[in-house]
Design an enzyme around this catalytic site. Structure first.
Site, PDB file in Angstrom:
ATOM      1  N   HIS A   1     -13.151   2.599   0.424  1.00  0.00           N
ATOM      2  CA  HIS A   1     -12.930   1.523   1.399  1.00  0.00           C
ATOM      3  C   HIS A   1     -13.527   0.212   0.886  1.00  0.00           C
ATOM      4  O   HIS A   1     -13.861  -0.676   1.665  1.00  0.00           O
ATOM      5  CB  HIS A   1     -13.574   1.831   2.772  1.00  0.00           C
ATOM      6  CG  HIS A   1     -12.932   2.947   3.512  1.00  0.00           C
ATOM      7  ND1 HIS A   1     -13.646   3.825   4.291  1.00  0.00           N
ATOM      8  CD2 HIS A   1     -11.647   3.334   3.603  1.00  0.00           C
ATOM      9  CE1 HIS A   1     -12.824   4.705   4.826  1.00  0.00           C
ATOM     10  NE2 HIS A   1     -11.604   4.434   4.418  1.00  0.00           N
TER      11      HIS A   1
ATOM     12  N   GLY B   1     -10.353   0.379  12.962  1.00  0.00           N
ATOM     13  CA  GLY B   1      -9.772   0.730  14.260  1.00  0.00           C
ATOM     14  C   GLY B   1     -10.772   1.046  15.363  1.00  0.00           C
ATOM     15  O   GLY B   1     -10.706   0.489  16.459  1.00  0.00           O
TER      16      GLY B   1
ATOM     17  N   ARG C   1      -2.718  -2.082  -3.472  1.00  0.00           N
ATOM     18  CA  ARG C   1      -3.972  -1.379  -3.196  1.00  0.00           C
ATOM     19  C   ARG C   1      -3.962  -0.102  -4.036  1.00  0.00           C
ATOM     20  O   ARG C   1      -3.023   0.698  -3.955  1.00  0.00           O
ATOM     21  CB  ARG C   1      -4.062  -1.032  -1.716  1.00  0.00           C
ATOM     22  CG  ARG C   1      -5.289  -0.224  -1.423  1.00  0.00           C
ATOM     23  CD  ARG C   1      -5.397   0.133   0.036  1.00  0.00           C
ATOM     24  NE  ARG C   1      -6.630   0.872   0.245  1.00  0.00           N
ATOM     25  CZ  ARG C   1      -6.700   2.025   0.882  1.00  0.00           C
ATOM     26  NH1 ARG C   1      -5.625   2.557   1.416  1.00  0.00           N
ATOM     27  NH2 ARG C   1      -7.856   2.625   1.025  1.00  0.00           N
TER      28      ARG C   1
ATOM     29  N   GLU D   1      -7.725  -5.979   4.764  1.00  0.00           N
ATOM     30  CA  GLU D   1      -7.636  -5.579   3.356  1.00  0.00           C
ATOM     31  C   GLU D   1      -6.491  -6.299   2.650  1.00  0.00           C
ATOM     32  O   GLU D   1      -6.598  -6.652   1.480  1.00  0.00           O
ATOM     33  CB  GLU D   1      -7.440  -4.058   3.264  1.00  0.00           C
ATOM     34  CG  GLU D   1      -8.724  -3.308   3.592  1.00  0.00           C
ATOM     35  CD  GLU D   1      -8.486  -1.887   4.060  1.00  0.00           C
ATOM     36  OE1 GLU D   1      -7.950  -1.718   5.174  1.00  0.00           O
ATOM     37  OE2 GLU D   1      -8.839  -0.946   3.335  1.00  0.00           O
TER      38      GLU D   1
ATOM     39  N   ARG E   1     -11.940  14.548   8.214  1.00  0.00           N
ATOM     40  CA  ARG E   1     -12.822  14.916   7.092  1.00  0.00           C
ATOM     41  C   ARG E   1     -14.234  15.212   7.602  1.00  0.00           C
ATOM     42  O   ARG E   1     -14.694  14.572   8.546  1.00  0.00           O
ATOM     43  CB  ARG E   1     -12.868  13.773   6.070  1.00  0.00           C
ATOM     44  CG  ARG E   1     -11.564  13.596   5.332  1.00  0.00           C
ATOM     45  CD  ARG E   1     -11.551  12.328   4.502  1.00  0.00           C
ATOM     46  NE  ARG E   1     -10.653  11.343   5.060  1.00  0.00           N
ATOM     47  CZ  ARG E   1     -10.492  10.106   4.584  1.00  0.00           C
ATOM     48  NH1 ARG E   1     -11.182   9.719   3.534  1.00  0.00           N
ATOM     49  NH2 ARG E   1      -9.648   9.266   5.153  1.00  0.00           N
TER      50      ARG E   1
ATOM     51  N   ASN F   1       0.877  -1.164   0.000  1.00  0.00           N
ATOM     52  CA  ASN F   1       0.000   0.000   0.000  1.00  0.00           C
ATOM     53  C   ASN F   1       0.917   1.217   0.000  1.00  0.00           C
ATOM     54  O   ASN F   1       1.446   1.617   1.035  1.00  0.00           O
ATOM     55  CB  ASN F   1      -0.892  -0.041   1.255  1.00  0.00           C
ATOM     56  CG  ASN F   1      -1.901   1.087   1.268  1.00  0.00           C
ATOM     57  OD1 ASN F   1      -1.841   2.006   0.444  1.00  0.00           O
ATOM     58  ND2 ASN F   1      -2.833   1.023   2.204  1.00  0.00           N
TER      59      ASN F   1
HETATM   60  P1  ADP Z   1      -7.060   4.030   9.036  1.00  0.00           P
HETATM   61  O1  ADP Z   1      -8.316   4.675   8.572  1.00  0.00           O
HETATM   62  O2  ADP Z   1      -5.891   4.938   9.141  1.00  0.00           O
HETATM   63  O3  ADP Z   1      -6.772   2.684   8.394  1.00  0.00           O
HETATM   64  P2  ADP Z   1      -7.690   2.456  11.421  1.00  0.00           P
HETATM   65  O4  ADP Z   1      -8.811   1.652  10.868  1.00  0.00           O
HETATM   66  O5  ADP Z   1      -6.438   1.743  11.757  1.00  0.00           O
HETATM   67  O6  ADP Z   1      -7.372   3.723  10.537  1.00  0.00           O
HETATM   68  O7  ADP Z   1      -8.234   3.210  12.717  1.00  0.00           O
HETATM   69  C1  ADP Z   1      -7.402   4.072  13.432  1.00  0.00           C
HETATM   70  C2  ADP Z   1      -8.243   4.727  14.518  1.00  0.00           C
HETATM   71  O8  ADP Z   1      -8.811   3.717  15.357  1.00  0.00           O
HETATM   72  C3  ADP Z   1      -7.449   5.595  15.460  1.00  0.00           C
HETATM   73  O9  ADP Z   1      -7.326   6.894  14.964  1.00  0.00           O
HETATM   74  C4  ADP Z   1      -8.325   5.574  16.718  1.00  0.00           C
HETATM   75  O10 ADP Z   1      -9.291   6.604  16.635  1.00  0.00           O
HETATM   76  C5  ADP Z   1      -9.024   4.247  16.648  1.00  0.00           C
HETATM   77  N1  ADP Z   1      -8.519   3.280  17.641  1.00  0.00           N
HETATM   78  C6  ADP Z   1      -7.458   2.450  17.522  1.00  0.00           C
HETATM   79  N2  ADP Z   1      -7.309   1.712  18.654  1.00  0.00           N
HETATM   80  C7  ADP Z   1      -8.295   2.079  19.488  1.00  0.00           C
HETATM   81  C8  ADP Z   1      -8.701   1.701  20.810  1.00  0.00           C
HETATM   82  N3  ADP Z   1      -8.058   0.771  21.498  1.00  0.00           N
HETATM   83  N4  ADP Z   1      -9.780   2.309  21.346  1.00  0.00           N
HETATM   84  C9  ADP Z   1     -10.464   3.253  20.663  1.00  0.00           C
HETATM   85  N5  ADP Z   1     -10.142   3.653  19.423  1.00  0.00           N
HETATM   86  C10 ADP Z   1      -9.084   3.085  18.842  1.00  0.00           C
END
Ligand code: ADP
Length: 405
Positions: free
Chosen positions: A184, A335, A95, A389, A245, A7
């Site tokens: 996505h 996340g 990707r 992914e 965003r 990626n």
């Molecule tokens: P991206 O869109 O960059 O792929 P991710 O899907 O990895 O992002 O999500 C990242 C986000 O997930 C972080 O910015 C945070 O807000 C959230 N996050 C990650 N771990 C935790 C956690 N343990 N508790 C709450 N939120 C989390």
């Protein structure tokens, strides 16, 4: 067959090497600050014989080629490597963010495909040129190894016309391709597949709602395993409130801001993509920081969470209706969706009359795999399905090349 999934970003390169005979992850890593003459960082993690090992390299990577050379050196390193030489990589999966409507499935990269990526950079100026760079670097450093491109817009190309069209003059669509593409898509496609597997249903019979809640957030309504609607539109800013965003806003705000603040198109784009969302409201993007601020009584952090949750609930309601109130499941991923019990509870609050009954204990329990977080008598299961992914991309590469070992 081993598949290297890449990626490539404008100044970063995320990668994973997967053994597709067993669908196991051999190693993953991230090179950052590529092109910065003063510093660069590469973190490489291996998962060999059940043991995790992390290696860090800190020095500048003047180009993407230089970063990839270092990645290859680590992959084949006698101590921390996982393969003997680069010939053990059977395919490289990339990707790519935007493929427009020309690409409706993963493809083997050739000059025509590269040309599509180049042309679609208009709709994805931040990502497509960087994705193409990753392909060109792979072609240079892995001559003879097939490259497969998996497009984030692919899942969305299956949407019906009434979902993807905007009610603008028809020539905006015909001449410029202004339509909903759905972003996505690689994640949403994987999660639909994994949800069907978890529920023991054929994918072609799955009706579900996926909430991909990460730094970027989006939702997809799935009918019969296909994308029926997506919250993401022409670009990657429509729909849910996100980390930086704004999500859906009244379109009249844009010319108003441009006029009153004297902003150019690039500046107003930057405002919507990079300075809005939860960052714009409370100065933070990470949900963990936002919860800490709320606990300390921060009003703006509390407002940011409320805006985020409300945007999800409004979309959830719309998709629930589109599926006649009978989805096979609603699914949290990415996340925030995977890790944040507070957001999940807020999204599901008060929806019991619609057949969505969250089990607070299951919601608060953290495990790594797919799981159910609703009660046994919840008419609609509420699931957490971690997205993958990279596995989706590697599976596509294997499918295209027709071999798994
Ligand atoms: P991206 O869109 O960059 O792929 P991710 O899907 O990895 O992002 O999500 C990242 C986000 O997930 C972080 O910015 C945070 O807000 C959230 N996050 C990650 N771990 C935790 C956690 N343990 N508790 C709450 N939120 C989390």
């Amino acid at each position: 067959m081993n598949v290297l999934v890449i990626n490539s970003g404008s100044s970063s390169c995320k990668y994973r090497l997967l053994d597709m005979a067993t669908e196991t992850l051999l190693c993953s890593g991230l090179a950052e600050r590529i092109g910065d003459p003063s510093s660069g960082c590469l973190v490489h993690e291996t998962f060999k014989d059940g043991k995790e090992r992390k290696v860090r390299r800190e020095h500048p990577f003047p180009t993407h080629v230089a970063a990839m050379e270092e990645i290859i050196a680590l992959l084949t390193d006698p101590e921390v490597g996982v393969i003997a030489d680069r010939g053990e990589i059977g395919a490289i999966g990339h990707r790519v963010v935007h493929g427009g409507v020309e690409v409706t499935e993963p493809v083997l990269v050739d000059e025509k495909v590269k040309d599509i990526i180049r042309r679609r950079s208009v709709l994805s100026p931040l990502h497509n040129p960087a994705n193409l760079k990753g392909i060109e670097v792979a072609e240079e450093l892995f001559p003879g190894t097939p490259n497969v491109a998996v497009f984030d817009t692919e899942f969305g190309t299956g949407m019906p016309e009434e979902a993807y069209m905007y009610a603008l003059p028809y020539d905006c669509y015909e001449e410029l391709g202004v339509r909903r593409y759905g972003s996505h898509g690689t994640s949403h496609k994987y999660v639909a597949w994994a949800t069907a597997k978890y529920l023991g249903k054929p994918l072609a019979e799955l009706d579900s709602i996926t909430m991909h809640l990460g730094n970027g957030s989006s939702m997809t309504c799935v009918r019969n395993g296909k994308c029926l609607d997506s919250s993401m539109g022409l670009g990657t800013v429509e729909g849910l409130v996100m980390g930086t965003r704004c999500g859906s806003i009244d379109p009249s705000i844009i010319p108003f801001l441009m006029e009153k603040k004297g902003l150019s198109t690039a500046e107003v784009s930057e405002l919507m993509y990079k300075r809005s969302g939860m960052l714009g409201i409370c100065g933070h993007t990470d949900m963990r920081d936002i919860h800490a601020l709320i606990a300390a009584g921060d009003r703006k952090a509390s407002l940011a969470l409320k805006l985020y949750v409300r945007s999800i609930r409004k979309m959830l309601g719309a998709y629930f209706f589109l599926l006649g109130g009978r989805p096979d499941a609603i699914v949290f991923t990415a996340g925030i969706g995977t890790n944040d019990a507070i957001t999940r509870a807020a999204v599901c609050e008060g929806l019991e009359p619609l057949g969505l009954v969250l089990d607070p204990a299951a919601n608060d329990t953290r495990t790594s795999g797919p799981r159910t977080i609703s009660t046994k008598d919840s008419r609609v299961p509420i699931l957490v399905i971690p997205t993958n992914e990279e596995l989706q991309i590697a599976m596509a590469a294997v499918q295209i090349l027709g071999k798994a070992s």
